[in-house]
Design a protein around this motif. Sequence first.
Motif, PDB file in Angstrom:
ATOM      1  N   UNK A  60      33.744  35.309  41.898  1.00  0.00           N
ATOM      2  CA  UNK A  60      34.844  35.157  40.938  1.00  0.00           C
ATOM      3  C   UNK A  60      35.201  36.491  40.281  1.00  0.00           C
ATOM      4  N   UNK A  61      34.188  37.277  39.909  1.00  0.00           N
ATOM      5  CA  UNK A  61      34.410  38.487  39.127  1.00  0.00           C
ATOM      6  C   UNK A  61      34.774  39.711  39.967  1.00  0.00           C
ATOM      7  N   UNK A  62      34.366  39.751  41.227  1.00  0.00           N
ATOM      8  CA  UNK A  62      34.615  40.936  42.056  1.00  0.00           C
ATOM      9  C   UNK A  62      35.935  40.767  42.795  1.00  0.00           C
ATOM     10  N   UNK A  63      36.871  41.640  42.476  1.00  0.00           N
ATOM     11  CA  UNK A  63      38.229  41.516  43.005  1.00  0.00           C
ATOM     12  C   UNK A  63      38.246  41.608  44.528  1.00  0.00           C
ATOM     13  N   UNK A  64      37.449  42.535  45.093  1.00  0.00           N
ATOM     14  CA  UNK A  64      37.468  42.724  46.543  1.00  0.00           C
ATOM     15  C   UNK A  64      36.960  41.485  47.274  1.00  0.00           C
ATOM     16  N   UNK A  65      35.879  40.886  46.768  1.00  0.00           N
ATOM     17  CA  UNK A  65      35.337  39.692  47.416  1.00  0.00           C
ATOM     18  C   UNK A  65      36.290  38.522  47.252  1.00  0.00           C
ATOM     19  N   UNK A  66      36.813  38.368  46.042  1.00  0.00           N
ATOM     20  CA  UNK A  66      37.749  37.263  45.800  1.00  0.00           C
ATOM     21  C   UNK A  66      38.978  37.390  46.687  1.00  0.00           C
ATOM     22  N   UNK A  67      39.510  38.599  46.813  1.00  0.00           N
ATOM     23  CA  UNK A  67      40.689  38.826  47.646  1.00  0.00           C
ATOM     24  C   UNK A  67      40.427  38.557  49.118  1.00  0.00           C
ATOM     25  N   UNK A  68      39.252  38.958  49.597  1.00  0.00           N
ATOM     26  CA  UNK A  68      38.920  38.735  51.010  1.00  0.00           C
ATOM     27  C   UNK A  68      38.718  37.252  51.280  1.00  0.00           C
ATOM     28  N   UNK A  69      38.143  36.532  50.341  1.00  0.00           N
ATOM     29  CA  UNK A  69      37.983  35.084  50.502  1.00  0.00           C
ATOM     30  C   UNK A  69      39.344  34.392  50.587  1.00  0.00           C
TER      31      UNK A  69
END
Length: 332
Positions: A314-323
């Motif tokens: 939820x907090x990490x933009x890169x991970x959230x965007x890739x998901x």
Amino acid sequence: MQETPLCSRVGHLLPYSMSDSNTTNFTNYSTFILLGIPGLEAAHVWISIPFFAMYAIAVLGNFTILFIVKIEPSLQGPMFYFLCMLAVTDLVMSTSTVPKMLSIFWFNSREISFSACLTQMYFIHSFSTMESGILVAMAFDRYVAICNPLRYSMTLTNSVVAKVGLAVVLRSGILILPYPLLARQWPYCRTNIIPHFYCGHIAVVKLACADIRISSYYGLFNLFSEIGMDLFFIAVSYTLILRAIFRLPTKDARFKTFGTCISHLCAILALYIPDLFSSLTQRFGHNVPLHLRVLIASMYLVVPPVLHPIIYGVRTKQIRGRLLQLFTHKET
């Protein structure tokens, strides 16, 4: 009295010895009996539902973190390598306990061999210690990124990250190794029943017909050498980080910079709050029912592996965007 996570590493602070050790018939048991949650046997099936759900979320979430970091080149940096180490640690720590817990709840499979019990003990304690060490490494990562951003790529190279990870693994593995080695040498005669759902260090050795002060003292040593030092280094890192943040010229810059630490701080709280709460319950909650103490202790092994991937997802933009990109691509 049942062992809780912090107390399982520490042991009893006062030496434990058996006054009747000379008058008891010595019998080395080949198996132990895990009771699960004593007093709530009738509700084991219902209790298993939330534990199974949390375990499923932990496995799915942590494998998702590992998968995304692997396929996304932009995420292959020091912070995300440490995050992958945390994910692997969470997977091992939860898998070391929850499947056996569920087998007790669902199939009444309470027996565990002595060797398997010692193996579980080693994995639980070593990987919980490893998780604390990884959080220290992640605190150092945040310190370098904020206080020395121009030297970040030069300081935290892939080789440095690998060496830090190796040091965390070796520290945990070596310091915890005496737990099963000492437990193996004691004679057991009182009972082979452990009123818990896993083989914790003190929960096992307190059944021994011997003076186990060396186990208690070694557990106390681990308290200061592992958890105490880890918390100290995390506190020092964030003291330096906050000092650097307050020197930034604008409020927006300070807020944005501190925002990069939120995920790590939440991960720290997710690990240490259940641990601290369990420890306080053990020390001061003598009137707390045994089944409640066992439930509280279980939170330490289940909650962090569930929360860590959610926090970073939820907090990490890169991970959230890739998901989101993966799900959007599948829908189209």
